[in-house]
Design an enzyme around this catalytic site. Structure first.
Site, PDB file in Angstrom:
ATOM      1  N   ASN A   1       0.823  -1.265   0.074  1.00 12.97           N
ATOM      2  CA  ASN A   1      -0.453  -0.301   0.265  1.00 12.97           C
ATOM      3  C   ASN A   1       0.967   1.257   0.180  1.00 12.97           C
ATOM      4  OD1 ASN A   1      -2.230   2.018   1.049  1.00 12.97           O
ATOM      5  ND2 ASN A   1      -2.397   0.968   2.687  1.00 12.97           N
TER       6      ASN A   1
ATOM      7  N   GLU B   1      12.847  11.966   8.888  1.00 12.15           N
ATOM      8  CA  GLU B   1      11.739  12.528   7.872  1.00 12.15           C
ATOM      9  C   GLU B   1      10.871  11.625   6.807  1.00 12.15           C
ATOM     10  OE1 GLU B   1      14.774  15.101   6.249  1.00 12.15           O
ATOM     11  OE2 GLU B   1      15.231  16.384   8.291  1.00 12.15           O
TER      12      GLU B   1
ATOM     13  N   ARG C   1      17.792  11.409  14.437  1.00 13.25           N
ATOM     14  CA  ARG C   1      17.412  12.648  12.909  1.00 13.25           C
ATOM     15  C   ARG C   1      18.579  12.102  12.490  1.00 13.25           C
ATOM     16  NH1 ARG C   1      18.196  17.491  10.622  1.00 13.25           N
ATOM     17  NH2 ARG C   1      20.402  18.446  10.587  1.00 13.25           N
TER      18      ARG C   1
ATOM     19  N   PHE D   1      16.649   2.598 -13.206  1.00 14.94           N
ATOM     20  CA  PHE D   1      15.859   3.062 -14.111  1.00 14.94           C
ATOM     21  C   PHE D   1      17.037   2.651 -15.084  1.00 14.94           C
ATOM     22  CE2 PHE D   1      13.831   3.789  -9.886  1.00 14.94           C
ATOM     23  CZ  PHE D   1      12.777   2.907 -10.275  1.00 14.94           C
TER      24      PHE D   1
ATOM     25  N   SER E   1      32.391  10.304  22.851  1.00 11.59           N
ATOM     26  CA  SER E   1      31.821  10.460  22.973  1.00 11.59           C
ATOM     27  C   SER E   1      30.417   9.441  23.819  1.00 11.59           C
ATOM     28  CB  SER E   1      30.601  11.360  23.182  1.00 11.59           C
ATOM     29  OG  SER E   1      29.198  11.745  23.278  1.00 11.59           O
TER      30      SER E   1
ATOM     31  N   HIS F   1      14.324  15.323   1.796  1.00 15.50           N
ATOM     32  CA  HIS F   1      13.874  15.567   3.263  1.00 15.50           C
ATOM     33  C   HIS F   1      12.623  16.292   3.415  1.00 15.50           C
ATOM     34  CE1 HIS F   1      18.621  16.481   4.307  1.00 15.50           C
ATOM     35  NE2 HIS F   1      18.407  15.970   2.642  1.00 15.50           N
TER      36      HIS F   1
ATOM     37  N   HIS G   1      17.935  11.408   6.970  1.00 16.64           N
ATOM     38  CA  HIS G   1      17.861  11.997   8.030  1.00 16.64           C
ATOM     39  C   HIS G   1      16.805  11.160   8.156  1.00 16.64           C
ATOM     40  CE1 HIS G   1      19.002  16.138   7.774  1.00 16.64           C
ATOM     41  NE2 HIS G   1      20.146  15.711   8.166  1.00 16.64           N
TER      42      HIS G   1
ATOM     43  N   GLU H   1      12.851  20.298   1.015  1.00 12.40           N
ATOM     44  CA  GLU H   1      11.720  19.996   1.863  1.00 12.40           C
ATOM     45  C   GLU H   1      10.597  20.018   1.815  1.00 12.40           C
ATOM     46  OE1 GLU H   1      13.191  20.098   5.086  1.00 12.40           O
ATOM     47  OE2 GLU H   1      15.475  20.328   4.565  1.00 12.40           O
TER      48      GLU H   1
ATOM     49  N   SER I   1       8.401  -0.460   7.104  1.00 15.16           N
ATOM     50  CA  SER I   1       9.660  -1.457   7.762  1.00 15.16           C
ATOM     51  C   SER I   1      10.539  -1.183   6.083  1.00 15.16           C
ATOM     52  CB  SER I   1       9.430  -2.323   7.816  1.00 15.16           C
ATOM     53  OG  SER I   1       9.096  -3.371   7.562  1.00 15.16           O
TER      54      SER I   1
HETATM   55 ZN   LIG Z   1      15.972  16.000   6.468  1.00 13.27          ZN
END
Ligand SMILES: [Zn+2]
Length: 421
Positions: free
Chosen positions: A119, A184, A239, A163, A248, A308, A181, A382, A125
């Site tokens: 769909n 998104e 993100r 393609f 770190s 994005h 990201h 975006e 996933s």
């Molecule tokens: Zn982004």
């Protein structure tokens, strides 16, 4: 306790293991001019409030969207009031939106299992997207192939669909990139819809047919597979990549600040805990390196488009400097035509301009890297929306978004087709 277990059993493991955002809200803060931006930056840079910036401050008085955790609601409101900063609440109940999205996704998964049909109007996933890529290649063996271009930090395959109507020849090519990201989601969903659109329309729509007579299209629907899986299992709002940092405990780098183009410049951070951490060095993220190696080895890419969300913008280089790109005028014209074509379907308005002066400085981005490496037609979309849902665009907007975006993409690819260099 019993209830929780029972409820958990009903809705499956994914939602149960995921971070919760009870009582959290998203604020839209209006800033007018430098003074207010510096006041706001004070708030955003404070570690005390644990804010997650969805839409960063820009020099051009765009509003700023911030996720405010429930514990910080009062102190943040007090701060905004004390500084006379105007704000509104764009998402009142973040957890409710997340629950709804998860419920819809699980409902769809059950339906797809029973009718064996992908769909395109639902979120999926990673496995389901990869499976559908395989299906497309299987159904259209003369037009589409699924290629593995590398793997992620956690060793997931990175697949592209190629393609092509001229197997074997190294034609001029277009790179369509999505999902760099991970949160998104409209980007990955638009990409897989686009894959199906290309194979369905080839031979019927003269535009895509003629594009594919001259060029190949490579489409990477999930450029950050580890992050994408993480958004579905642990934290919907993740993100970055999922790589480990030697200095770190914070995880990952921003894969769109990791390209070798003004690396570590303006609009990035050297703090591994930051959402815009550029990584230890350019191409440190294997997901970025895989794309870079593939594109360089191929050597004949003419167009690079990165999808994005959110904000409805269509941008071109540069992100790392306010200086005009040598081809800025042509890119601006192409982008304006693409935005017009996009709007022709249902009136969705896009703003057009160079990255740096349309949103904010961003160094080490994919589009700047492409442009600096000779891929003239480099663009960043975006996608929807403008902030009402932010990253949590409801699934019923996937197809409308993908359909209008396709008109924009086609406009750009037609221009490339007619202006090969
Ligand atoms: Zn982004």
């Amino acid at each position: 306790m019993k209830w929780i277990l029972f409820f958990g059993a009903l809705i499956g493991p994914s939602i149960c293991g995921r971070e919760k955002f009870f009582g959290d809200q998203v604020f839209r803060i209006n800033v007018r001019g430098g003074d207010e931006i510096s006041k706001l930056s004070q708030l955003l840079n404070s570690d005390n409030f644990k804010l997650d910036v969805w839409k960063s401050p820009s020099t051009f008085s765009h509003p700023v969207d911030v996720l405010v955790p429930s514990v910080s609601l009062q102190p943040v409101k007090s701060f905004l009031k004390s500084q006379a900063l105007q704000y509104s609440v764009t998402i009142e109940d973040l957890q409710a939106l997340l629950d709804k999205e998860d419920e819809e996704m699980q409902h769809n998964e059950r339906q797809e299992r029973s009718n064996n049909n992908f769909n395109y109007g639902a979120y999926h996933s990673l496995e389901a997207i990869y499976h559908e890529m395989d299906n497309i290649a299987g159904e259209f063996p003369d037009l589409a192939r699924r290629l593995k271009i590398g793997h992620s930090f956690e060793n997931r395959s990175m697949y592209v669909l190629k393609f092509s109507t001229a197997e074997g020849r190294r034609r001029p090519a277009v790179w369509l990139n999505a999902g760099i990201h991970s949160r998104e989601w409209i980007s990955q969903a638009t990409a897989i819809w686009t894959a199906r659109k290309i194979v369905s329309d080839y031979g019927k729509d003269p535009a895509i047919t003629s594009i594919l007579e001259k060029m190949d299209i490579f489409l990477l629907p999930v450029a950050n597979p580890d992050g994408y899986v993480y958004t579905q299992t642990k934290n919907r709002l993740w993100r970055k990549t999922r790589s480990l940092n030697s200095r770190s405990p914070c995880i990952g780098a921003d894969p769109n600040r990791n390209w070798n183009s003004s690396f570590a410049g303006a609009g990035t951070s050297n703090n591994p805990c930051s959402e815009v951490y550029h990584g230890p060095h350019a191409n440190s993220e294997v997901e970025v390196k895989s794309v870079v190696d593939f594109i360089q080895q191929h050597g004949n890419f003419k167009c690079f488009i990165d999808l994005h969300s959110y904000s409805q913008l269509l941008m071109y280089p540069y992100g790392y400097t306010v200086n005009k790109a040598p081809d800025a005028e042509e890119l601006d014209e192409v982008a304006r035509c693409a935005a017009k074509a996009l709007a022709s379907l249902s009136g969705t308005k896009y703003q057009v301009g160079p990255i740096c002066t349309t949103v904010y400085p961003a160094s080490g981005s994919s589009t700047d890297w492409a442009y600096d490496n000779g891929i003239k037609y480099a663009f960043t979309f975006e996608l929807r929306d403008t902030g009402h849902y932010g990253f949590l665009l409801p699934a019923n907007q996937i197809i409308p978004t993908a359909e209008e975006t396709w008109l924009g993409l086609k406009t750009i690819m037609e221009h490339v087709r007619d202006h090969l260099y």
